[in-house]
Design a protein around this motif. Sequence first.
Motif, short mmCIF file in Angstrom:
data_model
loop_
_atom_site.label_atom_id
_atom_site.label_comp_id
_atom_site.label_asym_id
_atom_site.label_seq_id
_atom_site.Cartn_x
_atom_site.Cartn_y
_atom_site.Cartn_z
N VAL A 51 0.85 -1.18 0.00
CA VAL A 51 0.00 0.00 0.00
C VAL A 51 0.90 1.24 0.00
O VAL A 51 1.68 1.45 0.92
CB VAL A 51 -0.95 0.03 1.23
CG1 VAL A 51 -1.83 1.27 1.18
CG2 VAL A 51 -1.79 -1.24 1.28
N HIS A 52 0.80 2.02 -1.05
CA HIS A 52 1.55 3.26 -1.19
C HIS A 52 0.97 4.29 -0.24
O HIS A 52 -0.22 4.24 0.09
CB HIS A 52 1.44 3.73 -2.65
CG HIS A 52 2.34 4.86 -2.97
ND1 HIS A 52 1.99 6.18 -2.76
CD2 HIS A 52 3.59 4.89 -3.50
CE1 HIS A 52 2.97 6.96 -3.14
NE2 HIS A 52 3.95 6.20 -3.59
N PRO A 53 1.78 5.25 0.21
CA PRO A 53 1.24 6.30 1.09
C PRO A 53 0.04 7.05 0.52
O PRO A 53 -0.77 7.58 1.26
CB PRO A 53 2.44 7.24 1.27
CG PRO A 53 3.63 6.36 1.11
CD PRO A 53 3.23 5.36 0.05
N THR A 54 -0.12 7.05 -0.80
CA THR A 54 -1.28 7.70 -1.41
C THR A 54 -2.54 6.84 -1.28
O THR A 54 -3.63 7.30 -1.60
CB THR A 54 -1.05 7.97 -2.90
OG1 THR A 54 -0.88 6.70 -3.57
CG2 THR A 54 0.15 8.85 -3.13
N GLY A 55 -2.36 5.59 -0.86
CA GLY A 55 -3.48 4.67 -0.75
C GLY A 55 -3.57 3.69 -1.90
O GLY A 55 -4.34 2.74 -1.85
#
Length: 123
Positions: A51-55
């Motif tokens: 899961v990337h910090p952007t979601g």
Amino acid sequence: MNVQTDTISKLIEAEVHRHHQSLQSWFVGEMEPVAFDAEIASALHENFEWVHPTGKEATRAGILEWIRDRHGRYPGMSMNIQDFQLIACEGNIAVAKYTEVDYDPPSDEPSVTRRATAVFMIE
């Protein structure tokens, strides 16, 4: 932290460092493509998700494809792990967090700094 938990923490920290050294070796092109499955793919559980910090989410297959496509693309880059901490350990599950700091030459400044939380299955 008891002796068993301390031992598990050290083993997981060593695995995090080993895995990122493998990734670095892949990205700079030092690792032979034939070693990809044994050195990188095998470290990710079949239910792995990123899961990337952007979601934005990526499946195991998607992230492995992304990594595979970047073989040798970043000559001279380095990946460093900092601030490792075992958060929880119960049964055969452990949760840890750490900071990954990447450097791309010629800059001495980090090109990527990301906090990660990972779940580990202890075998």
